[in-house]
Write a protein that holds these residues in place. Structure first.
Motif, PDB file in Angstrom:
ATOM      1  N   GLY A  25      49.186  56.279  92.321  1.00 44.65           N
ATOM      2  CA  GLY A  25      48.812  55.403  91.222  1.00 44.65           C
ATOM      3  C   GLY A  25      48.659  54.003  91.750  1.00 44.65           C
ATOM      4  O   GLY A  25      49.082  53.709  92.874  1.00 44.65           O
ATOM      5  N   PRO A  26      48.049  53.127  90.950  1.00 43.67           N
ATOM      6  CA  PRO A  26      47.766  51.770  91.422  1.00 43.67           C
ATOM      7  C   PRO A  26      49.042  50.948  91.636  1.00 43.67           C
ATOM      8  O   PRO A  26      50.118  51.325  91.170  1.00 43.67           O
ATOM      9  CB  PRO A  26      46.912  51.173  90.298  1.00 43.67           C
ATOM     10  CG  PRO A  26      47.157  52.016  89.107  1.00 43.67           C
ATOM     11  CD  PRO A  26      47.563  53.380  89.584  1.00 43.67           C
ATOM     12  N   SER A  27      48.875  49.853  92.330  1.00 42.98           N
ATOM     13  CA  SER A  27      49.993  48.952  92.587  1.00 42.98           C
ATOM     14  C   SER A  27      50.660  48.541  91.282  1.00 42.98           C
ATOM     15  O   SER A  27      49.978  48.233  90.305  1.00 42.98           O
ATOM     16  CB  SER A  27      49.469  47.705  93.330  1.00 42.98           C
ATOM     17  OG  SER A  27      50.551  46.881  93.649  1.00 42.98           O
ATOM     18  N   GLY A  28      51.969  48.613  91.236  1.00 41.99           N
ATOM     19  CA  GLY A  28      52.710  48.167  90.060  1.00 41.99           C
ATOM     20  C   GLY A  28      52.882  49.240  88.990  1.00 41.99           C
ATOM     21  O   GLY A  28      53.463  48.984  87.939  1.00 41.99           O
TER      22      GLY A  28
ATOM     23  N   THR B 212      52.584  57.092  97.590  1.00 40.59           N
ATOM     24  CA  THR B 212      51.487  56.439  98.302  1.00 40.59           C
ATOM     25  C   THR B 212      50.481  55.922  97.287  1.00 40.59           C
ATOM     26  O   THR B 212      50.453  56.376  96.146  1.00 40.59           O
ATOM     27  CB  THR B 212      50.800  57.412  99.275  1.00 40.59           C
ATOM     28  OG1 THR B 212      49.763  56.715  99.979  1.00 40.59           O
ATOM     29  CG2 THR B 212      50.200  58.604  98.566  1.00 40.59           C
ATOM     30  N   HIS B 213      49.663  54.929  97.680  1.00 44.14           N
ATOM     31  CA  HIS B 213      48.524  54.629  96.812  1.00 44.14           C
ATOM     32  C   HIS B 213      47.232  55.079  97.495  1.00 44.14           C
ATOM     33  O   HIS B 213      46.135  54.736  97.064  1.00 44.14           O
ATOM     34  CB  HIS B 213      48.497  53.151  96.393  1.00 44.14           C
ATOM     35  CG  HIS B 213      48.456  52.200  97.529  1.00 44.14           C
ATOM     36  ND1 HIS B 213      49.552  51.465  97.930  1.00 44.14           N
ATOM     37  CD2 HIS B 213      47.462  51.890  98.378  1.00 44.14           C
ATOM     38  CE1 HIS B 213      49.211  50.737  98.970  1.00 44.14           C
ATOM     39  NE2 HIS B 213      47.957  50.979  99.268  1.00 44.14           N
TER      40      HIS B 213
ATOM     41  N   LEU C 278      50.284  58.499  88.247  1.00 41.47           N
ATOM     42  CA  LEU C 278      50.967  57.551  87.368  1.00 41.47           C
ATOM     43  C   LEU C 278      50.065  56.369  87.029  1.00 41.47           C
ATOM     44  O   LEU C 278      49.281  55.905  87.867  1.00 41.47           O
ATOM     45  CB  LEU C 278      52.220  57.003  88.059  1.00 41.47           C
ATOM     46  CG  LEU C 278      53.380  57.970  88.263  1.00 41.47           C
ATOM     47  CD1 LEU C 278      54.298  57.461  89.362  1.00 41.47           C
ATOM     48  CD2 LEU C 278      54.156  58.128  86.961  1.00 41.47           C
ATOM     49  N   GLN C 279      50.195  55.908  85.791  1.00 43.20           N
ATOM     50  CA  GLN C 279      49.555  54.665  85.389  1.00 43.20           C
ATOM     51  C   GLN C 279      50.509  53.952  84.444  1.00 43.20           C
ATOM     52  O   GLN C 279      50.913  54.528  83.437  1.00 43.20           O
ATOM     53  CB  GLN C 279      48.226  54.952  84.676  1.00 43.20           C
ATOM     54  CG  GLN C 279      47.469  53.690  84.329  1.00 43.20           C
ATOM     55  CD  GLN C 279      46.150  53.971  83.606  1.00 43.20           C
ATOM     56  OE1 GLN C 279      45.986  55.003  82.976  1.00 43.20           O
ATOM     57  NE2 GLN C 279      45.230  53.051  83.709  1.00 43.20           N
TER      58      GLN C 279
END
Ligand code: ATP
Ligand code: MG
Length: 236
Positions: free
Chosen positions: A34-37, A189-190, A205-206
């Motif tokens: 999922g993206p950073s954060g 990981t991203h 995940l988001q």
């Protein structure tokens, strides 16, 4: 088996993980992407016990681990910053958690030698971390996890400090390690390629929410929404 039941996490007033349920099966290689954060590291740290869960429960092998300190959970975490001791040899770095646990020396030696064999690091076992390449340091960090004979390994972007070529090699090494040890691995990981090539199961995940869980092929063929499709690189 690791089970998260209605787990939430807030930092102050900010809820970064809304109620989340997830089961990680024994022996599976599960990747959080999922993206950073989006909460990947937070989720891993909750499983490891490095952060307290705000509400909900975590069970490890059927035992409620919600209030267990990290050392009692039987898990081993491998970080992207290797956190090796610069003044100690590779052998001492790997042995360190066992020394702390006051294990007897013969058993320590047996475990360190076994880890060195699995990871092919016997050639530089007497060197210090400063005399090693990035990939070698990462192997030492993994060695330090292996000797604890954990029921699961938790990796947080272990390859993100390595150059592209080395990353590909280490990716294969970690996959081979998973095959050899047949132990549960949870890997954050991203990097979509890492997720698609390494995972038995991918958790997308988001914003702290699980968008979809499935095998790489399932996610590629049948992404549940545009976000998953975009993230997995599916043509749909
Ligand atoms: P990255 O890919 O950049 O590593 P991530 O998916 O691992 O991101 P987290 O580090 O889990 O993301 O962070 C999730 C959210 O929680 C972010 O909004 C972050 O700012 C917040 N957060 C994480 N740790 C703390 C903390 N100790 N205090 C306050 N907020 C935090
Ligand atoms: Mg992170």
């Amino acid at each position: 088996q690791i089970q998260l039941k209605q787990v939430t996490k807030s930092f102050g007033d900010v809820q970064v993980i809304p109620p989340l349920d997830l089961t990680i099966q024994d022996g599976e290689f599960t990747v959080f992407v999922g993206p950073s954060g989006c909460g990947k590291s937070t989720l891993l740290r909750l499983i490891a016990g490095l952060e307290d869960i705000t509400t909900g429960h975590i069970e490890i092998d059927g035992v409620d681990a919600t209030d267990l300190v990290p050392a009692k959970r039987g898990l081993a975490m491998v970080f992207q910053s290797y956190a090796l001791y610069p003044h100690m040899s590779v052998r001492k770095n790997i042995a360190f958690p066992l020394k702390m646990a006051k294990m007897d020396q013969a058993e320590i030696d047996r475990r360190v030698d076994a880890a060195a064999r699995v990871l092919n690091l016997a050639d530089y076992i007497d060197r210090r971390p400063g005399q090693l390449s990035g990939g070698q340091r990462q192997r030492v960090a993994i060695g330090r996890a292996i000797v604890r004979e954990p029921s699961a390994f938790l990796f947080d972007e272990p390859l993100s400090n390595l150059d592209a070529a080395l990353r590909v090699g280490m990716r294969m090494e970690i996959s081979e390690l998973h095959t050899k040890l047949a132990t549960t691995m949870v890997y954050v990981t991203h990097d979509q390629v890492e997720a698609m090539t390494m995972a038995d199961k991918i958790v997308v995940l988001q914003a702290g929410v699980i968008e979809q869980v499935g095998s790489p092929l399932e996610l590629y063929r049948a992404p549940r929404n545009k976000f998953v499709a975009g993230f997995i690189g599916s043509p749909k």
